[in-house]
Write a protein that holds these residues in place. Structure first.
Motif, PDB file in Angstrom:
ATOM      1  N   LEU A 221       0.825  -1.203   0.000  1.00 59.17           N
ATOM      2  CA  LEU A 221       0.000   0.000   0.000  1.00 59.17           C
ATOM      3  C   LEU A 221       0.861   1.256   0.000  1.00 59.17           C
ATOM      4  O   LEU A 221       1.941   1.290   0.586  1.00 59.17           O
ATOM      5  CB  LEU A 221      -0.916   0.019   1.223  1.00 59.17           C
ATOM      6  CG  LEU A 221      -1.968  -1.076   1.311  1.00 59.17           C
ATOM      7  CD1 LEU A 221      -2.725  -0.978   2.615  1.00 59.17           C
ATOM      8  CD2 LEU A 221      -2.925  -1.020   0.150  1.00 59.17           C
ATOM      9  N   SER A 222       0.344   2.285  -0.634  1.00 63.22           N
ATOM     10  CA  SER A 222       1.031   3.576  -0.614  1.00 63.22           C
ATOM     11  C   SER A 222       0.793   4.246   0.740  1.00 63.22           C
ATOM     12  O   SER A 222      -0.019   3.789   1.545  1.00 63.22           O
ATOM     13  CB  SER A 222       0.514   4.469  -1.739  1.00 63.22           C
ATOM     14  OG  SER A 222      -0.822   4.847  -1.483  1.00 63.22           O
ATOM     15  N   ASN A 223       1.491   5.347   0.969  1.00 58.08           N
ATOM     16  CA  ASN A 223       1.343   6.061   2.241  1.00 58.08           C
ATOM     17  C   ASN A 223      -0.083   6.553   2.446  1.00 58.08           C
ATOM     18  O   ASN A 223      -0.627   6.460   3.552  1.00 58.08           O
ATOM     19  CB  ASN A 223       2.317   7.235   2.314  1.00 58.08           C
ATOM     20  CG  ASN A 223       3.750   6.765   2.451  1.00 58.08           C
ATOM     21  OD1 ASN A 223       4.009   5.610   2.764  1.00 58.08           O
ATOM     22  ND2 ASN A 223       4.685   7.663   2.216  1.00 58.08           N
ATOM     23  N   GLU A 224      -0.704   7.060   1.394  1.00 59.37           N
ATOM     24  CA  GLU A 224      -2.074   7.565   1.506  1.00 59.37           C
ATOM     25  C   GLU A 224      -3.048   6.433   1.830  1.00 59.37           C
ATOM     26  O   GLU A 224      -3.961   6.589   2.643  1.00 59.37           O
ATOM     27  CB  GLU A 224      -2.506   8.263   0.203  1.00 59.37           C
ATOM     28  CG  GLU A 224      -1.764   9.549  -0.096  1.00 59.37           C
ATOM     29  CD  GLU A 224      -0.400   9.296  -0.744  1.00 59.37           C
ATOM     30  OE1 GLU A 224      -0.199   8.208  -1.347  1.00 59.37           O
ATOM     31  OE2 GLU A 224       0.466  10.166  -0.623  1.00 59.37           O
ATOM     32  N   GLU A 225      -2.842   5.292   1.184  1.00 60.71           N
ATOM     33  CA  GLU A 225      -3.717   4.152   1.438  1.00 60.71           C
ATOM     34  C   GLU A 225      -3.532   3.627   2.861  1.00 60.71           C
ATOM     35  O   GLU A 225      -4.497   3.220   3.508  1.00 60.71           O
ATOM     36  CB  GLU A 225      -3.438   3.038   0.429  1.00 60.71           C
ATOM     37  CG  GLU A 225      -3.864   3.385  -0.985  1.00 60.71           C
ATOM     38  CD  GLU A 225      -3.416   2.363  -2.008  1.00 60.71           C
ATOM     39  OE1 GLU A 225      -4.149   2.187  -2.997  1.00 60.71           O
ATOM     40  OE2 GLU A 225      -2.339   1.755  -1.827  1.00 60.71           O
ATOM     41  N   LEU A 226      -2.292   3.667   3.355  1.00 58.96           N
ATOM     42  CA  LEU A 226      -2.041   3.249   4.735  1.00 58.96           C
ATOM     43  C   LEU A 226      -2.741   4.163   5.723  1.00 58.96           C
ATOM     44  O   LEU A 226      -3.300   3.702   6.720  1.00 58.96           O
ATOM     45  CB  LEU A 226      -0.542   3.237   5.029  1.00 58.96           C
ATOM     46  CG  LEU A 226       0.222   2.006   4.585  1.00 58.96           C
ATOM     47  CD1 LEU A 226       1.704   2.176   4.868  1.00 58.96           C
ATOM     48  CD2 LEU A 226      -0.296   0.773   5.273  1.00 58.96           C
ATOM     49  N   LEU A 227      -2.722   5.451   5.457  1.00 59.47           N
ATOM     50  CA  LEU A 227      -3.388   6.397   6.346  1.00 59.47           C
ATOM     51  C   LEU A 227      -4.907   6.187   6.335  1.00 59.47           C
ATOM     52  O   LEU A 227      -5.561   6.319   7.367  1.00 59.47           O
ATOM     53  CB  LEU A 227      -3.029   7.831   5.970  1.00 59.47           C
ATOM     54  CG  LEU A 227      -1.572   8.222   6.257  1.00 59.47           C
ATOM     55  CD1 LEU A 227      -1.264   9.600   5.684  1.00 59.47           C
ATOM     56  CD2 LEU A 227      -1.290   8.184   7.742  1.00 59.47           C
TER      57      LEU A 227
END
Length: 82
Positions: free
Chosen positions: A9-15
């Motif tokens: 997952l990308s950082n945005e998806e993780l958030l």
């Protein structure tokens, strides 16, 4: 849609996933509490039966959710995304 691994997952998806953790914890607690209530009511009303052991079925699901949440929190700390 197949769920991606957390490391993919990308950082945005993780958030976004991190925002879901709190509601997931509340949902698991509510379902487990409801199942405990059903089990107690069933036991008092009809004695021991199938519904008495209903909460045991949900324990592995809740444990899997808790492990995923813990892994997600660890990955957030690793990427410094708190």
């Amino acid at each position: 849609m197949k769920q991606k691994e957390l490391t993919e997952l990308s950082n945005e998806e993780l958030l976004q996933e991190a925002k879901k953790i709190k509601s997931s914890k509340i949902f698991d607690a509510a379902i487990f509490g409801f199942l405990i209530g059903v089990a107690v009511y069933s036991t008092v009303r009809n004695g021991f039966g199938l519904l008495t052991f209903l909460p045991i079925i949900y324990i592995p699901i809740a444990a899997k959710n808790k492990a995923r949440n813990k892994a997600l929190e660890g990955l957030l700390k690793e990427r410094n995304l708190n």
